[in-house]
Design an enzyme around this catalytic site. Structure first.
Site, short mmCIF file in Angstrom:
data_model
loop_
_atom_site.label_atom_id
_atom_site.label_comp_id
_atom_site.label_asym_id
_atom_site.label_seq_id
_atom_site.Cartn_x
_atom_site.Cartn_y
_atom_site.Cartn_z
N HIS A 8 -2.70 7.30 3.85
CA HIS A 8 -3.26 6.07 3.28
C HIS A 8 -4.63 5.81 3.89
O HIS A 8 -4.81 5.85 5.11
CB HIS A 8 -2.30 4.91 3.55
CG HIS A 8 -2.82 3.59 3.09
ND1 HIS A 8 -3.44 3.43 1.88
CD2 HIS A 8 -2.81 2.36 3.68
CE1 HIS A 8 -3.80 2.16 1.74
NE2 HIS A 8 -3.43 1.50 2.82
N CYS A 53 0.82 -1.23 0.00
CA CYS A 53 0.00 0.00 0.00
C CYS A 53 0.85 1.27 0.00
O CYS A 53 0.33 2.36 -0.26
CB CYS A 53 -0.94 0.00 1.19
SG CYS A 53 -2.05 -1.41 1.19
N ASN A 81 -10.15 0.62 1.49
CA ASN A 81 -8.70 0.62 1.28
C ASN A 81 -8.40 0.08 -0.12
O ASN A 81 -8.58 -1.10 -0.39
CB ASN A 81 -8.06 -0.27 2.36
CG ASN A 81 -6.54 -0.36 2.24
OD1 ASN A 81 -5.96 0.04 1.24
ND2 ASN A 81 -5.91 -0.91 3.27
N1 COA Z 1 -18.18 -7.25 11.54
C1 COA Z 1 -18.53 -7.52 12.80
N2 COA Z 1 -17.65 -7.94 13.72
C2 COA Z 1 -16.36 -8.07 13.35
C3 COA Z 1 -15.93 -7.80 12.03
C4 COA Z 1 -16.92 -7.39 11.10
N3 COA Z 1 -16.62 -7.09 9.82
N4 COA Z 1 -14.61 -8.03 11.95
C5 COA Z 1 -14.20 -8.41 13.16
N5 COA Z 1 -15.25 -8.44 14.00
C6 COA Z 1 -15.28 -8.82 15.41
C7 COA Z 1 -14.14 -9.70 15.83
O1 COA Z 1 -14.43 -11.05 15.53
C8 COA Z 1 -14.08 -9.44 17.31
O2 COA Z 1 -15.09 -10.18 17.94
P1 COA Z 1 -14.82 -10.85 19.39
O3 COA Z 1 -14.55 -9.69 20.30
O4 COA Z 1 -16.11 -11.54 19.65
O5 COA Z 1 -13.64 -11.74 19.20
C9 COA Z 1 -14.46 -7.96 17.43
O6 COA Z 1 -15.12 -7.64 16.19
C10 COA Z 1 -13.29 -7.04 17.62
O7 COA Z 1 -12.29 -7.39 16.68
P2 COA Z 1 -10.93 -6.61 16.62
O8 COA Z 1 -10.03 -7.26 15.61
O9 COA Z 1 -10.41 -6.42 18.01
O10 COA Z 1 -11.45 -5.20 16.07
P3 COA Z 1 -10.63 -3.89 15.84
O11 COA Z 1 -11.27 -2.78 16.57
O12 COA Z 1 -9.15 -4.09 16.00
O13 COA Z 1 -10.90 -3.62 14.28
C11 COA Z 1 -9.82 -3.83 12.16
C12 COA Z 1 -10.46 -4.55 13.33
C13 COA Z 1 -9.33 -4.84 11.15
C14 COA Z 1 -10.86 -2.92 11.53
C15 COA Z 1 -8.64 -2.95 12.69
O14 COA Z 1 -7.83 -3.73 13.53
C16 COA Z 1 -7.80 -2.38 11.58
O15 COA Z 1 -8.26 -1.58 10.78
N6 COA Z 1 -6.51 -2.77 11.51
C17 COA Z 1 -5.64 -2.30 10.45
C18 COA Z 1 -5.94 -3.06 9.18
C19 COA Z 1 -5.29 -2.45 7.98
O16 COA Z 1 -5.12 -1.26 7.90
N7 COA Z 1 -4.94 -3.30 7.00
C20 COA Z 1 -4.41 -2.89 5.75
C21 COA Z 1 -3.01 -2.43 5.87
S1 COA Z 1 -2.46 -1.73 4.36
#
Ligand code: COA
Length: 319
Positions: free
Chosen positions: A243, A108, A273
């Site tokens: 980004h 990215c 993204n």
């Molecule tokens: N819908 C509903 N629930 C979801 C979900 C979705 N699409 N995706 C994950 N969950 C759930 C998980 O299973 C978890 O449930 P649990 O508590 O019962 O285990 C809960 O939501 C929290 O998950 P978590 O991973 O802690 O959420 P988060 O606040 O960290 O958000 C991301 C997850 C992926 C949105 C976040 O971590 C993120 O944006 N990270 C960076 C990713 C990124 O930028 N990637 C590209 C890089 S170029």
């Protein structure tokens, strides 16, 4: 080096959060509050190379030059249907360019890496007067569409910029460190009669929280370096274009720099993204809706798998 033209192209299919919740255990509320994404444009019938060529043609038109005037063509891409030839070679023929070209994969962060390489080309190659950078990405083809924690984040798209000689590019800071586990995809290669090791492929694997922390840390470090090393203050920067991966990542970086929200324009709500295409798509929007004014100082910053990240500081002189 100056940016003299920008262009973009999106796939025609709009997929809303509500549409995803019909086949995934997710909701508009979860995706909106955790990511800032409301919808994304997804490849359905289109070919990535067609979107790529459209983005290039739009950028060339904005710059007022023809593809024949391009002396070097760099394409940032992580995945597309062709393993070989490079996407740049395919698109070069479609737009009618004749210059040397190559692809780079810095995930990215590819747009920042391409800008830095282009700046070096202008310095070292006297015959180069115009460079075309294309970022064309279809990350939705890397995801498991049953895995709610990854597929909801991504969208597809292409964007391009035309560069000419000039003094607008002030400086850059690139950083990479090998850290595969939080974000990777393995592709299974063709078998040979001699392969004895076990091999497998699969969709994108991501440890969201780890990537979140790495993104904030790396981006802040790059931005601080590029601003401070070039003798600027954070207040002197008019716009920070980051980004578009998660609105909460953008907001965490903004608060750490103690800057106003208006300086951090974003469009993640509409596109999700789009990997390395995210920054030039945003840049094209701000160019076309005349948010950017000649004389503005801009920071561009991105991060991605690798882990790679980079930021650059530039003046905007385009009218
Ligand atoms: N819908 C509903 N629930 C979801 C979900 C979705 N699409 N995706 C994950 N969950 C759930 C998980 O299973 C978890 O449930 P649990 O508590 O019962 O285990 C809960 O939501 C929290 O998950 P978590 O991973 O802690 O959420 P988060 O606040 O960290 O958000 C991301 C997850 C992926 C949105 C976040 O971590 C993120 O944006 N990270 C960076 C990713 C990124 O930028 N990637 C590209 C890089 S170029």
């Amino acid at each position: 080096m100056n940016i003299i033209g920008t262009g973009r192209a999106h796939p025609s299919l709009t997929v809303t959060n509500e549409m995803l919740s019909r086949f995934l255990d997710t909701s508009d509320e979860w995706i909106t509050t955790r990511t800032g994404i409301k919808q994304r444009q997804l490849i359905s019938h289109e070919k990535l190379e067609d979107l790529a060529a459209e983005a290039c043609n739009n950028a060339l038109e904005d710059a007022g030059i023809s593809a024949k005037d391009i002396d070097f063509f760099i394409c940032s891409n992580v995945v597309n249907e062709y393993i070989t030839p490079s996407l740049s070679c395919i698109v070069q023929g479609m737009i009618g360019a004749t210059c040397a070209c190559f692809d780079l994969n810095s995930a990215c962060a590819g747009f920042i890496y391409a800008l830095d390489i282009a700046n070096s080309f202008f310095k070292t190659k006297k015959e180069v007067n115009h460079i075309l950078i294309l970022c064309a990405e279809e990350p939705t083809r890397m995801c498991d569409w049953q895995e709610r924690s990854t597929c909801v984040l991504f969208g597809d798209g292409a964007a391009a910029v035309v560069l000419s000689r000039g003094d607008d590019f002030i400086g850059s800071s690139l950083s990479s460190f090998s850290c595969v586990e939080p974000l990777y995809q393995i592709r299974e290669l063709e078998k040979t009669p001699f392969i004895t090791k076990e091999e497998f492929g699969g969709p994108l694997v991501m440890k969201g929280q780890e990537v979140f922390k790495l993104a904030v840390k790396s981006s802040l470090s790059d931005i601080r370096k590029v601003v401070e090393d070039n003798g600027y203050t954070y207040d002197e920067v008019d716009y920070y274009l980051l980004h578009q991966a998660n609105i909460r990542i953008i907001d965490t970086i903004r608060r750490s720099l103690d800057q106003d929200e208006v300086k951090f324009p974003h469009n993640i709500r509409h596109y999700g993204n789009t990997s390395s295409a995210s920054l030039p798509i945003l840049l094209d929007e701000l160019n076309r809706n005349q948010t950017l004014n000649s004389g503005d100082t801009i920071v561009l910053s991105a991060f991605g798998a690798g882990f790679t990240s980079g930021a650059c500081l530039l003046n905007w002189s385009k009218q």
